[in-house]
Design a protein around this motif. Structure first.
Motif, short mmCIF file in Angstrom:
data_model
loop_
_atom_site.label_atom_id
_atom_site.label_comp_id
_atom_site.label_asym_id
_atom_site.label_seq_id
_atom_site.Cartn_x
_atom_site.Cartn_y
_atom_site.Cartn_z
N LEU A 1 84.06 2.18 142.54
CA LEU A 1 83.21 2.65 143.63
C LEU A 1 82.48 3.93 143.24
O LEU A 1 81.26 4.06 143.46
N ILE A 2 83.21 4.86 142.62
CA ILE A 2 82.59 6.11 142.20
C ILE A 2 81.55 5.85 141.11
O ILE A 2 80.48 6.46 141.07
N GLY A 3 81.85 4.89 140.21
CA GLY A 3 80.90 4.54 139.16
C GLY A 3 79.59 4.01 139.75
O GLY A 3 78.50 4.34 139.26
N ILE A 4 79.70 3.21 140.79
CA ILE A 4 78.50 2.68 141.45
C ILE A 4 77.69 3.83 142.06
O ILE A 4 76.46 3.89 141.93
N VAL A 5 78.39 4.74 142.73
CA VAL A 5 77.71 5.87 143.36
C VAL A 5 77.01 6.73 142.31
O VAL A 5 75.85 7.13 142.49
N ILE A 6 77.69 6.99 141.19
CA ILE A 6 77.08 7.79 140.12
C ILE A 6 75.89 7.06 139.53
O ILE A 6 74.84 7.66 139.23
N VAL B 1 106.60 -9.69 132.86
CA VAL B 1 105.56 -10.38 132.09
C VAL B 1 104.24 -10.41 132.85
O VAL B 1 103.17 -10.06 132.32
N GLY B 2 104.31 -10.82 134.12
CA GLY B 2 103.09 -10.89 134.92
C GLY B 2 102.44 -9.53 135.10
O GLY B 2 101.21 -9.39 135.04
N GLY B 3 103.26 -8.52 135.33
CA GLY B 3 102.72 -7.18 135.52
C GLY B 3 102.03 -6.66 134.28
O GLY B 3 100.93 -6.12 134.34
N LEU B 4 102.69 -6.82 133.12
CA LEU B 4 102.09 -6.34 131.87
C LEU B 4 100.80 -7.08 131.55
O LEU B 4 99.82 -6.48 131.10
N VAL B 5 100.80 -8.40 131.76
CA VAL B 5 99.58 -9.18 131.50
C VAL B 5 98.45 -8.73 132.42
O VAL B 5 97.30 -8.54 132.00
N ALA B 6 98.79 -8.55 133.70
CA ALA B 6 97.76 -8.15 134.67
C ALA B 6 97.21 -6.76 134.37
O ALA B 6 96.00 -6.52 134.45
N VAL B 7 98.11 -5.83 134.02
CA VAL B 7 97.65 -4.49 133.69
C VAL B 7 96.76 -4.50 132.45
O VAL B 7 95.72 -3.84 132.41
N SER B 8 97.16 -5.28 131.44
CA SER B 8 96.35 -5.37 130.22
C SER B 8 94.97 -5.95 130.53
O SER B 8 93.95 -5.47 130.04
N ALA B 9 94.95 -6.99 131.35
CA ALA B 9 93.67 -7.59 131.73
C ALA B 9 92.83 -6.60 132.53
O ALA B 9 91.61 -6.50 132.34
N GLY B 10 93.48 -5.86 133.41
CA GLY B 10 92.75 -4.87 134.21
C GLY B 10 92.14 -3.78 133.36
O GLY B 10 91.00 -3.36 133.59
N ILE B 11 92.89 -3.33 132.36
CA ILE B 11 92.36 -2.31 131.46
C ILE B 11 91.14 -2.84 130.71
O ILE B 11 90.15 -2.15 130.51
N GLY B 12 91.22 -4.11 130.28
CA GLY B 12 90.09 -4.72 129.59
C GLY B 12 88.85 -4.80 130.48
O GLY B 12 87.74 -4.49 130.04
N VAL B 13 89.06 -5.21 131.72
CA VAL B 13 87.93 -5.29 132.66
C VAL B 13 87.35 -3.91 132.91
O VAL B 13 86.12 -3.73 132.93
N LEU B 14 88.23 -2.93 133.12
CA LEU B 14 87.77 -1.57 133.37
C LEU B 14 86.95 -1.05 132.19
O LEU B 14 85.88 -0.45 132.38
N ALA B 15 87.44 -1.28 130.98
CA ALA B 15 86.72 -0.82 129.80
C ALA B 15 85.37 -1.51 129.68
O ALA B 15 84.36 -0.88 129.35
N ALA B 16 85.35 -2.81 129.95
CA ALA B 16 84.10 -3.58 129.82
C ALA B 16 83.05 -3.12 130.82
O ALA B 16 81.85 -3.19 130.55
N VAL B 17 83.51 -2.65 131.98
CA VAL B 17 82.56 -2.24 133.02
C VAL B 17 82.17 -0.78 132.89
O VAL B 17 80.99 -0.43 132.97
N THR B 18 83.17 0.07 132.69
CA THR B 18 82.90 1.50 132.77
C THR B 18 82.34 2.11 131.48
O THR B 18 81.53 3.04 131.56
N ILE B 19 82.77 1.61 130.33
CA ILE B 19 82.29 2.21 129.08
C ILE B 19 80.78 2.08 128.93
O ILE B 19 80.09 3.08 128.67
#
Length: 335
Positions: free
Chosen positions: A74-79, A204-222
């Motif tokens: 949300l902050i990224g969109i505002v910026i 297992v599910g938590g680690l996979v989800a967190v890893s996927a989330g980090i990837g999505v975040l990096a792909a969007v924010t970087i």
């Protein structure tokens, strides 16, 4: 019928004991039966194991990460929207405040999540609830908000000890981590049944989800951040370029000719590390701010161009453009 007071036997229809004359209102139980019943009513405390607590932490971290990701997005969109405004220089000055404020808000939200839930009626965060765990004080009672707050900050002690504060948990008498010892709390199981399957799936599910989330975040924010950095550098180049252009204009007004170089005008320009040169065309008076590699690979070698022309009121107007530079990266006055 047996008398609960003295144990004497009485007729079934008797209302008072024939021996002690007390009212007959209950069926007598032997002392052995009473002891067995009392023992059956006591619940054995089962302390949570290391891996159960670890799985609960993974689930809580996942939930908090999703919240962090949403707020960051949300902050990224505002910026991003604000960077297209007519005052990007002011936005850049506010960036440190925005970043500090963002992490400050997230810290408060994290603290509120753990403190309010662990001091609540169920005594557990969502992750602990999923693993059937509960935080209690040393006597097994619900923890206060003050104790829950102390436990939250005590987590930092478990962390700064190279996580030894967490790793000692399985080896302590009551399965306490360092922060539990400091805060005087215990983590107990509310259900003695095995949670091994839930435990494995949670980790297992938590680690996979967190890893996927980090990837999505990096792909969007970087890319978004890189684009913001380029736009900020172009704003600086525009400011310096306009200063150079006005220097050329003043020189021409005084001498009646266009200077051969910016240095000839005598104007002192601020340092611009992202520019390899600031040139002036002696024939047209056009000023160019040539960008170097530090401005970004996408615009290295390109230039912001300031072209003078005479407006309808007879005054000199400097038109800014950026040949070869994507329009979305250019300052608003150069598009």
């Amino acid at each position: 019928m047996y008398c609960t007071n003295c144990g004497a036997t009485n007729p079934d229809d008797a209302q008072f004991c024939t021996a002690c004359k007390k009212p007959l209102n209950a069926v007598w139980q032997s002392p052995r039966s009473e002891l067995v019943s009392a023992a059956a009513g006591e619940e054995e405390i089962v302390y949570a194991g290391f891996w159960e607590r670890f799985a609960a932490l993974i689930l809580d971290s996942l939930l908090l990460f999703i919240g962090w990701l949403g707020l960051a997005f949300l902050i990224g969109i505002v910026i991003g929207i604000a960077s297209f405004s007519r005052n990007p220089g002011e936005l850049q000055k506010l960036m440190p405040v925005v970043i500090i404020g963002f992490y400050g808000v997230m810290f408060l939200l994290f603290a509120a999540y753990f403190v309010l839930m662990e001091s609540g009626e169920r005594g557990a965060t969502l992750g602990k609830r999923a693993l059937k765990l509960r935080v209690v004080d040393g006597s097994g009672q619900r923890v206060s908000k003050g104790r829950a707050l102390g436990r939250f900050f005590a987590h930092f002690l478990s962390g700064i000890t190279l996580y030894i504060g967490y790793l000692i948990q399985p080896f302590t008498e009551r399965k306490q981590a360092l922060h539990d010892m400091v805060a005087g709390t215990l983590v107990v199981k509310t259900d003695k049944s095995s949670n091994s399957m839930v435990l494995a799936l949670s980790i297992v599910g938590g680690l996979v989800a967190v890893s996927a989330g980090i990837g999505v975040l990096a792909a969007v924010t970087i890319p978004a951040y890189q684009g913001y950095v380029v736009r900020a550098k172009l704003v600086k180049a525009e400011v310096v370029g306009r200063m150079a252009a006005h220097g050329v204009q003043d020189y021409a007004a005084k001498t009646g000719k266009v200077p051969a170089s910016i240095s000839e005008t005598g104007i002192q320009l601020p340092a611009l590390p992202d520019a390899s040169a600031i040139n002036v065309n002696p024939d047209s008076g056009e000023v160019q701010v040539v960008l170097n590699a530090s401005a970004g690979a996408r615009i290295a070698g390109k230039a912001l161009v300031f072209d003078p022309s005479r407006g309808s009121d007879g005054q000199i107007v400097w038109k800014c453009s950026g040949p070869g530079i994507p329009s979305r990266m250019l300052p608003p006055d150069c598009r």
